[in-house]
Design a protein around this motif. Structure first.
Motif, PDB file in Angstrom:
ATOM      1  N   ASP A 192       0.859  -1.189   0.000  1.00 30.68           N
ATOM      2  CA  ASP A 192       0.000   0.000   0.000  1.00 30.68           C
ATOM      3  C   ASP A 192       0.901   1.248   0.000  1.00 30.68           C
ATOM      4  OD1 ASP A 192      -2.228   1.624   0.345  1.00 30.68           O
ATOM      5  OD2 ASP A 192      -2.557   1.097   2.429  1.00 30.68           O
ATOM      6  N   LYS A 194       0.612   4.757   1.827  1.00 35.63           N
ATOM      7  CA  LYS A 194      -0.294   5.426   2.771  1.00 35.63           C
ATOM      8  C   LYS A 194      -0.245   6.958   2.709  1.00 35.63           C
ATOM      9  CE  LYS A 194      -2.138   2.076   5.479  1.00 35.63           C
ATOM     10  NZ  LYS A 194      -1.232   1.050   5.947  1.00 35.63           N
ATOM     11  N   GLY A 206      -5.988   6.758   3.827  1.00 33.98           N
ATOM     12  CA  GLY A 206      -6.406   5.350   3.866  1.00 33.98           C
ATOM     13  C   GLY A 206      -5.604   4.501   2.895  1.00 33.98           C
ATOM     14  N   TYR A 249      -6.699  -9.181   7.495  1.00 35.87           N
ATOM     15  CA  TYR A 249      -5.646  -8.356   6.896  1.00 35.87           C
ATOM     16  C   TYR A 249      -4.661  -8.053   8.010  1.00 35.87           C
ATOM     17  CZ  TYR A 249      -4.037  -3.609   5.281  1.00 35.87           C
ATOM     18  OH  TYR A 249      -3.347  -2.481   4.946  1.00 35.87           O
ATOM     19  N   ASN A 265      -6.859  -5.706  10.233  1.00 34.74           N
ATOM     20  CA  ASN A 265      -8.162  -5.289   9.731  1.00 34.74           C
ATOM     21  C   ASN A 265      -8.938  -6.580   9.478  1.00 34.74           C
ATOM     22  OD1 ASN A 265      -7.633  -2.479   9.682  1.00 34.74           O
ATOM     23  ND2 ASN A 265      -6.414  -2.787   7.842  1.00 34.74           N
ATOM     24  N   ARG A 267     -11.166  -7.276   7.150  1.00 37.26           N
ATOM     25  CA  ARG A 267     -11.772  -7.115   5.812  1.00 37.26           C
ATOM     26  C   ARG A 267     -10.640  -6.965   4.819  1.00 37.26           C
ATOM     27  NH1 ARG A 267      -9.892  -2.094   5.138  1.00 37.26           N
ATOM     28  NH2 ARG A 267      -9.407  -1.093   7.118  1.00 37.26           N
ATOM     29  N   GLY A 269      -8.296  -4.936   2.368  1.00 36.76           N
ATOM     30  CA  GLY A 269      -7.814  -3.559   2.412  1.00 36.76           C
ATOM     31  C   GLY A 269      -8.357  -2.748   1.249  1.00 36.76           C
ATOM     32  N   ASP A 270      -8.417  -1.459   1.468  1.00 34.86           N
ATOM     33  CA  ASP A 270      -8.775  -0.521   0.407  1.00 34.86           C
ATOM     34  C   ASP A 270      -7.592   0.432   0.277  1.00 34.86           C
ATOM     35  OD1 ASP A 270      -9.843   1.330  -1.275  1.00 34.86           O
ATOM     36  OD2 ASP A 270     -11.412   2.017   0.088  1.00 34.86           O
TER      37      ASP A 270
HETATM   38  N1  GLY Z   1      -5.210   0.344   2.951  1.00 40.42           N
HETATM   39  C1  GLY Z   1      -5.376   0.209   4.341  1.00 40.42           C
HETATM   40  C2  GLY Z   1      -6.692  -0.223   4.793  1.00 40.42           C
HETATM   41  O1  GLY Z   1      -7.513  -0.708   4.056  1.00 40.42           O
HETATM   42  O2  GLY Z   1      -6.982  -0.119   5.972  1.00 40.42           O
END
Ligand code: GLY
Length: 401
Positions: A192, A194, A206, A249, A265, A267, A269-270
């Motif tokens: 990712d 950030k 995010g 995650y 997390n 779920r 990731g986004d």
């Molecule tokens: N990319 C970090 C998240 O989904 O929390």
């Protein structure tokens, strides 16, 4: 779109999901509304995307009503919903993680912060839309931040408690594990980005873009993560009596001492999900059913040999208050091996307009990462909205250092 017999409903959805199916005027945290709709319409499966409904216990509510749903239950979702719970869990089972602890009052937290070396990591306990982790460079910043979180409640009730832990230097990476509580499958390691700006400058977000598989994730590194992190975490969840079925995650940092766990997390990731989906050969819905029914061990999950890159287009003002309502142009200008995932968008008449901070994730896939990156930026160049911000250096730094 390829399966006209399949009906897709999204609550509450955006312009993108509206084009693929039907958006429902129900918020994700309106558990009564969701249970009412699903009890009447009987969908074959409900898939929970974001953390707020998971932490609010939507999976438990659906299970009580006999409605099939994919995602961890409320007890398991505490791994994301409470940083103090997670810190206690990690320390109890001797997992690799930074030294630190939880606090329920500001005075004790400040006194502890006076005994620490800096920089120091301060985390609001509850959900804070990715903004609840603050790095204090010195004692004055730590004291101010503790008061802002716990007394001024800048994150609301998420600041009822907080964690303070040592800062760990290293390379962050995202490890997604599919698990049904018995078997598990580790998805390719994702990177990712950030920070808002190029060269990792500016405020935290995010996530402004991602790529996978990360080229620095050698076989040896992946085996070490499996052995030192994933397997002990899953075994400890089991010992703790937590029945985790879903996507776990694990936010890791690779340090001089090997992998250390920063956070969980509960779920996908986004924006990591937007690059992991193109790497899966096995239909997602087969995976979701297998996880839910604890049949994951019998499902041979297949990956393809592709590399994927996604670039987030954010609204002006993000990660503060985003400007909304800007018409988005160029979404229809398709390019092979690319897909635009919509986030903060909504339909206004014929226009798709911005309606949130992270607006679009422009994703591309190819046989190598450089081609995927070029394709993603080619597709980005076709899309315009006023004030759009995006990084020009996604997937540019591929080594571990
Ligand atoms: N990319 C970090 C998240 O989904 O929390």
């Amino acid at each position: 779109r390829d399966h006209p017999q399949v009906q897709l409903f999204t609550a509450p959805g955006n312009a993108g999901t509206g084009a693929l199916g039907t958006n429902l005027p129900i918020e994700g945290t309106d558990l009564d509304g969701l249970v009412r709709w699903a009890s009447a319409e009987k969908p074959d499966l409900t898939i929970v995307g974001p953390e707020a409904p998971l932490c609010a216990g939507v999976v438990d509510r659906f299970a009580e009503a006999g409605l099939p749903i994919f995602g961890p239950n409320g007890a398991a979702a505490r791994l994301e919903g409470s940083k103090v719970f997670t810190k206690d869990f990690l320390l109890k089972y001797n997992m690799p993680t930074a030294a630190g602890r939880g606090f329920t009052d500001a005075a004790t937290a400040v006194a502890y912060s006076q005994t620490c070396s800096y920089p120091l990591v301060l985390k609001a306990d509850g959900l804070a839309a990715g903004k609840g982790v603050i790095i204090a460079q010195n004692q004055a910043e730590a004291t101010e931040t503790i008061h802002r979180i716990m007394d001024e409640r800048i994150f609301g009730d998420a600041g009822n408690a907080m964690v303070i832990e040592d800062f760990l230097p290293g390379r962050e990476m995202s490890v997604h594990v599919l698990t049904d509580g018995l078997a598990h499958f580790i998805l390719p390691i994702a990177q990712d980005h950030k920070k808002l700006g190029d060269g990792d400058s500016g405020p935290n977000t995010g996530g402004m873009g991602a790529y996978a598989p990360a080229p620095f994730a050698t076989d040896a590194l992946q085996k070490q993560i499996a052995r030192e992190v994933v397997e002990p975490v899953l075994a400890s969840l089991h010992k703790e009596g937590i029945d985790f079925r879903g996507i776990l995650y694990i936010g890791l940092i690779w340090t001089a001492a090997g992998p250390q766990i920063l956070e969980f997390n509960v779920r996908g990731g986004d924006p990591e999900t937007q690059i992991l989906l193109p790497l899966l050969e096995t239909p997602l819905v087969d995976i979701f059913h297998a996880v839910r029914e604890q049949r994951l061990g019998q499902l041979a999950i297949r990956l393809n040999a592709l590399h994927a890159v996604t670039i987030v287009l954010a609204a002006a003002g993000y990660p503060g208050t985003p400007e909304t309502g800007a018409p988005i142009e160029g979404l229809e200008l398709e390019l092979p091996d690319t897909f635009v995932f919509q986030g903060g968008t909504k339909q206004r008449g014929k226009d798709v307009v911005t309606s949130g901070g992270r607006v679009l994730s422009v994703t591309a896939w190819a046989g190598d990462l450089a081609t995927a990156r070029d394709l993603a930026y080619q597709r980005v160049a076709k899309i315009h909205f006023a004030g759009s911000q995006y990084r020009r250096d996604i997937a540019a730094r591929l080594t571990l250092e």
